[in-house]
Design a protein around this motif. Structure first.
Motif, mmCIF file in Angstrom:
data_model
loop_
_atom_site.group_PDB
_atom_site.id
_atom_site.type_symbol
_atom_site.label_atom_id
_atom_site.label_comp_id
_atom_site.label_asym_id
_atom_site.label_seq_id
_atom_site.Cartn_x
_atom_site.Cartn_y
_atom_site.Cartn_z
ATOM 1 N N ALA A 1 84.555 12.497 62.164
ATOM 2 C CA ALA A 1 84.317 13.328 63.346
ATOM 3 C C ALA A 1 84.019 14.768 62.951
ATOM 4 C CB ALA A 1 85.529 13.280 64.272
ATOM 5 N N VAL A 2 84.683 15.256 61.893
ATOM 6 C CA VAL A 2 84.470 16.630 61.446
ATOM 7 C C VAL A 2 83.218 16.750 60.574
ATOM 8 C CG1 VAL A 2 85.452 18.536 60.100
ATOM 9 C CG2 VAL A 2 86.929 17.179 61.592
ATOM 10 N N GLY A 3 83.125 15.890 59.556
ATOM 11 C CA GLY A 3 82.057 16.027 58.566
ATOM 12 C C GLY A 3 80.703 15.541 59.028
ATOM 13 N N THR A 4 80.673 14.470 59.853
ATOM 14 C CA THR A 4 79.403 13.877 60.277
ATOM 15 C C THR A 4 79.028 14.263 61.699
ATOM 16 O OG1 THR A 4 79.816 11.971 58.831
ATOM 17 C CG2 THR A 4 78.142 11.706 60.545
ATOM 18 N N LEU A 5 80.008 14.259 62.582
ATOM 19 C CA LEU A 5 79.722 14.505 63.995
ATOM 20 C C LEU A 5 79.888 15.963 64.403
ATOM 21 C CD1 LEU A 5 81.462 11.328 65.475
ATOM 22 C CD2 LEU A 5 79.061 11.653 64.820
ATOM 23 N N GLY A 6 80.407 16.798 63.508
ATOM 24 C CA GLY A 6 80.430 18.240 63.751
ATOM 25 C C GLY A 6 81.588 18.765 64.569
ATOM 26 N N ALA A 7 82.675 18.013 64.702
ATOM 27 C CA ALA A 7 83.830 18.517 65.451
ATOM 28 C C ALA A 7 84.407 19.733 64.737
ATOM 29 C CB ALA A 7 84.882 17.432 65.583
ATOM 30 N N GLY A 8 84.643 20.801 65.490
ATOM 31 C CA GLY A 8 85.149 22.028 64.892
ATOM 32 C C GLY A 8 86.502 22.467 65.412
ATOM 33 N N ASP A 9 87.079 21.682 66.312
ATOM 34 C CA ASP A 9 88.398 22.016 66.854
ATOM 35 C C ASP A 9 89.120 20.730 67.217
ATOM 36 O OD1 ASP A 9 87.910 21.362 69.815
ATOM 37 O OD2 ASP A 9 86.295 22.774 69.384
ATOM 38 N N LEU A 10 90.421 20.858 67.462
ATOM 39 C CA LEU A 10 91.260 19.684 67.692
ATOM 40 C C LEU A 10 90.865 18.944 68.965
ATOM 41 C CD1 LEU A 10 93.595 18.285 66.290
ATOM 42 C CD2 LEU A 10 95.183 19.657 67.635
ATOM 43 N N ARG A 11 90.476 19.673 69.990
ATOM 44 C CA ARG A 11 90.069 19.027 71.247
ATOM 45 C C ARG A 11 88.849 18.140 71.035
ATOM 46 N NH1 ARG A 11 89.622 18.914 76.759
ATOM 47 N NH2 ARG A 11 87.554 19.124 77.626
ATOM 48 N N THR A 12 87.869 18.612 70.277
ATOM 49 C CA THR A 12 86.665 17.817 70.037
ATOM 50 C C THR A 12 86.983 16.598 69.183
ATOM 51 O OG1 THR A 12 85.357 19.852 70.144
ATOM 52 C CG2 THR A 12 84.276 17.911 69.237
ATOM 53 N N VAL A 13 87.855 16.769 68.190
ATOM 54 C CA VAL A 13 88.296 15.623 67.393
ATOM 55 C C VAL A 13 88.931 14.573 68.296
ATOM 56 C CG1 VAL A 13 89.933 14.874 65.619
ATOM 57 C CG2 VAL A 13 88.595 16.947 65.266
ATOM 58 N N LYS A 14 89.743 15.010 69.228
ATOM 59 C CA LYS A 14 90.406 14.101 70.161
ATOM 60 C C LYS A 14 89.383 13.342 71.006
ATOM 61 C CE LYS A 14 93.901 14.247 73.868
ATOM 62 N NZ LYS A 14 94.865 15.122 74.577
ATOM 63 N N LEU A 15 88.379 14.042 71.508
ATOM 64 C CA LEU A 15 87.375 13.407 72.351
ATOM 65 C C LEU A 15 86.537 12.399 71.576
ATOM 66 C CD1 LEU A 15 86.158 16.526 74.389
ATOM 67 C CD2 LEU A 15 87.561 14.624 75.228
ATOM 68 N N LEU A 16 86.282 12.660 70.302
ATOM 69 C CA LEU A 16 85.427 11.793 69.498
ATOM 70 C C LEU A 16 86.176 10.602 68.909
ATOM 71 C CD1 LEU A 16 83.283 14.458 67.587
ATOM 72 C CD2 LEU A 16 82.508 12.933 69.414
ATOM 73 N N THR A 17 87.478 10.738 68.708
ATOM 74 C CA THR A 17 88.224 9.677 68.013
ATOM 75 C C THR A 17 89.319 9.038 68.843
ATOM 76 O OG1 THR A 17 89.899 11.186 67.120
ATOM 77 C CG2 THR A 17 87.868 10.912 65.836
ATOM 78 N N ARG A 18 89.721 9.633 69.950
ATOM 79 C CA ARG A 18 90.861 9.243 70.783
ATOM 80 C C ARG A 18 92.193 9.586 70.125
ATOM 81 N NH1 ARG A 18 90.299 6.809 75.319
ATOM 82 N NH2 ARG A 18 92.458 6.061 75.252
ATOM 83 N N ARG B 1 101.812 14.496 71.085
ATOM 84 C CA ARG B 1 103.021 15.260 70.770
ATOM 85 C C ARG B 1 103.492 15.011 69.342
ATOM 86 N NH1 ARG B 1 102.964 13.828 75.956
ATOM 87 N NH2 ARG B 1 103.505 15.365 77.551
ATOM 88 N N MET B 2 103.317 13.783 68.851
ATOM 89 C CA MET B 2 103.783 13.452 67.515
ATOM 90 C C MET B 2 102.686 13.577 66.458
ATOM 91 S SD MET B 2 106.885 13.001 68.155
ATOM 92 C CE MET B 2 107.357 12.578 66.486
ATOM 93 N N CYS B 3 101.465 13.243 66.811
ATOM 94 C CA CYS B 3 100.419 13.161 65.789
ATOM 95 C C CYS B 3 99.599 14.433 65.617
ATOM 96 C CB CYS B 3 99.486 11.993 66.077
ATOM 97 S SG CYS B 3 98.446 12.201 67.559
ATOM 98 N N GLU B 4 99.675 15.371 66.545
ATOM 99 C CA GLU B 4 98.793 16.541 66.472
ATOM 100 C C GLU B 4 98.877 17.310 65.158
ATOM 101 O OE1 GLU B 4 97.758 17.995 71.028
ATOM 102 O OE2 GLU B 4 99.335 19.007 69.909
ATOM 103 N N PRO B 5 100.084 17.597 64.609
ATOM 104 C CA PRO B 5 100.107 18.319 63.334
ATOM 105 C C PRO B 5 99.371 17.576 62.220
ATOM 106 C CG PRO B 5 102.264 18.402 64.370
ATOM 107 C CD PRO B 5 101.448 17.415 65.145
ATOM 108 N N GLY B 6 99.556 16.258 62.168
ATOM 109 C CA GLY B 6 98.887 15.480 61.135
ATOM 110 C C GLY B 6 97.391 15.412 61.330
ATOM 111 N N VAL B 7 96.959 15.183 62.578
ATOM 112 C CA VAL B 7 95.525 15.125 62.866
ATOM 113 C C VAL B 7 94.867 16.473 62.574
ATOM 114 C CG1 VAL B 7 93.801 14.818 64.689
ATOM 115 C CG2 VAL B 7 95.773 13.273 64.553
ATOM 116 N N ALA B 8 95.519 17.549 62.987
ATOM 117 C CA ALA B 8 94.969 18.886 62.737
ATOM 118 C C ALA B 8 94.848 19.157 61.239
ATOM 119 C CB ALA B 8 95.850 19.945 63.399
ATOM 120 N N GLY B 9 95.868 18.743 60.463
ATOM 121 C CA GLY B 9 95.815 18.961 59.027
ATOM 122 C C GLY B 9 94.689 18.212 58.368
ATOM 123 N N VAL B 10 94.522 16.930 58.716
ATOM 124 C CA VAL B 10 93.445 16.128 58.137
ATOM 125 C C VAL B 10 92.084 16.664 58.555
ATOM 126 C CG1 VAL B 10 92.381 13.833 58.156
ATOM 127 C CG2 VAL B 10 94.861 14.061 57.909
#
Length: 468
Positions: A402-419, A428-437
């Motif tokens: 989502a970040v490297g190919t689809l161009g997501a630049g923030d956590l909200r866009t990552v969420k919309l592209l990947t669920r 509530r539980m996964c956001e720190p990990g998703v944001a880090g990756v």
């Protein structure tokens, strides 16, 4: 003519909420104490279920005398009808209604019915929750959070397993490791990513906190007594098992947080209790529009938020342990009692608590700096196949795409592209990990609802019989 006393709703019955409720009730306001557990105490003073018949619950706690004083004070105010205690109430929203507040809470374990408590002021004492960052194998049965292992032991008198590794970073690991060992588990290792040098650089701070030094020495002595191997500047890099946890791989870390080649070793265990620190619970504060200061709720010297009529205390304002929570709760309760009854607060009345708050905030700021939030290079150990959002089963590879190919630049866009973050926990539980990756900043979500709510509850009117 009946005089109506102002009502303060205190959300959370841990150290901060209890101290705030007692101070406010003593100051002349009616307190409604709301908590999701069956018994007061919060996570720190979590009580065994009454049906278990625990004969020595104090064996699972330290600072038991403080808890007894809090419990006795609460009982006194309950008997005098100055405090109403509502247990098994899961607050999902606080809304402002003209000059008052409506606190909406789901009832009981099924959570299919909601009640509303109306109050003139609100004290948010919602505590914190654990941050667990993903690594290969972390979804195996047998891998639990450190706080979850502690909750099983304190609340259910249950060991999560017989052979345990406690790992991650932060002061929570110490009571969890010693508590499991004292209860009969074989704790084969405490794996901490911070190292001795991280603490030695702040020796002056530790010298100014002799009580905390003594507490740390006590934990160290218990670790030695139970023969728990302490592996500093190490990390669990992978969990292994067929169907459930069977072992973990532990490696030493270099200065950059990378595993050192040749240091990996396999440790056999059936339980991994892991934590990478704590984060403040701020959902209700965010829903009210309260300003945040970093990860916690911003408060002034009276523990007031920037929203009139709303106070916050304890770990919702920043992680700092039970003693700091008690001090902040006491200040918040006294301030709320004065302001809700039309009096000018007198800071001299809470001067000892204010001094304790200042010292403890400095101590925990230094402690935060000493503990590594997780090795700086932790994302390099997360394989593309590793699940990072358990609710929606989103892998690290999908997030990276989502970040490297689809161009997501923030956590909200990552969420919309990947669920990622769209499941039951709403991130509530996964956001720190998703944001880090993803390499994105972890920004406040500002969720409207603080927990999942059935549609039938949203459509139904509030129960008018709740204490006002």
């Amino acid at each position: 003519m009946t005089v109506r006393h102002p009502v303060l709703a205190v959300i959370g019955a841990g150290p901060a909420g209890l101290a705030g409720a007692l101070a406010a009730a003593a100051g002349g306001v009616r307190v409604v104490l709301i908590d999701s557990a069956a018994e007061a105490g919060g996570q720190f003073y979590r009580q065994p279920a009454r049906g278990l018949g625990a004969r020595r619950p104090q064996a699972l706690h330290h600072q038991w005398r403080t808890w007894e004083r809090l419990r006795a004070g609460l009982d006194t105010h309950l008997a005098a009808d100055r405090v109403t205690q509502l247990s098994d109430r899961h607050v999902w929203c606080v809304e402002r209604q003209s000059d008052r507040f409506a606190v909406h809470a789901l009832i009981g374990p099924e959570q299919e019915e909601s009640v509303a408590v109306h109050a003139d002021g609100v004290l948010l004492a919602t505590g914190g929750y654990e941050k667990v960052l993903p690594f290969p194998g972390w979804t195996l049965p047998g891998v639990v959070t450190a706080g979850g292992a502690q909750a099983l032991l304190k609340g259910g008198l249950v060991l999560p397993g017989r052979t345990a590794v406690v790992a991650g970073t932060g002061p929570l690991l110490l009571p969890v490791a010693t508590g499991l060992a004292a209860a009969g588990a074989r704790v084969v290792a405490l794996v901490e990513s911070a190292g001795p040098a991280d603490f030695a650089r702040r020796a002056r701070t530790w010298a100014g906190a002799p009580t905390k030094l003594a507490e740390g020495a006590g934990y160290a002595a218990r670790l030695v007594r139970h023969r728990v191997a302490v592996m500093a500047r190490h990390a669990v890099v992978e969990a292994h098992g067929s169907g459930r946890l069977e072992s973990v791989t532990v490696a030493a870390l270099d200065r950059e947080g990378r595993p050192l080649p040749g240091t990996q070793r396999r440790v056999v265990c059936d339980t991994l209790a892991v934590s990478h620190g704590l984060l403040p619970h701020t959902d209700l504060a965010e829903g009210l529009g309260c300003l945040l200061d970093g990860p916690g709720v911003s408060v002034d010297e009276e523990q007031r938020t920037d929203v009139t009529g709303v106070w916050a205390a304890g770990e919702t304002t920043g992680i700092g342990g039970s003693t700091l929570s008690l001090a902040e709760g006491h200040i918040a309760g006294r301030s709320a009692a004065a302001r809700l009854t039309g009096r000018v607060p007198d800071p001299r009345g809470w001067a000892p608590a204010a001094r304790a708050r200042t010292g403890l905030r400095s101590f925990f700021a230094a402690l935060d700096a000493a503990y590594a939030a997780r090795p700086a290079r932790w994302t390099e150990q997360v394989t593309d196949e590793t699940v990072v959002c358990r609710c929606e089963e989103v892998t690290a590879g999908a997030v990276r795409e989502a970040v490297g190919t689809l161009g997501a630049g923030d956590l909200r866009t990552v969420k919309l592209l990947t669920r990622a973050g769209m499941g039951w926990c709403q991130g509530r539980m996964c956001e720190p990990g998703v944001a880090g990756v993803a390499g994105c900043a972890l920004t406040p979500a500002r969720r409207l609802l603080a927990r999942p709510v059935p549609l039938g509850v949203l459509a139904a009117p509030a129960d008018p019989s709740t204490p006002q």
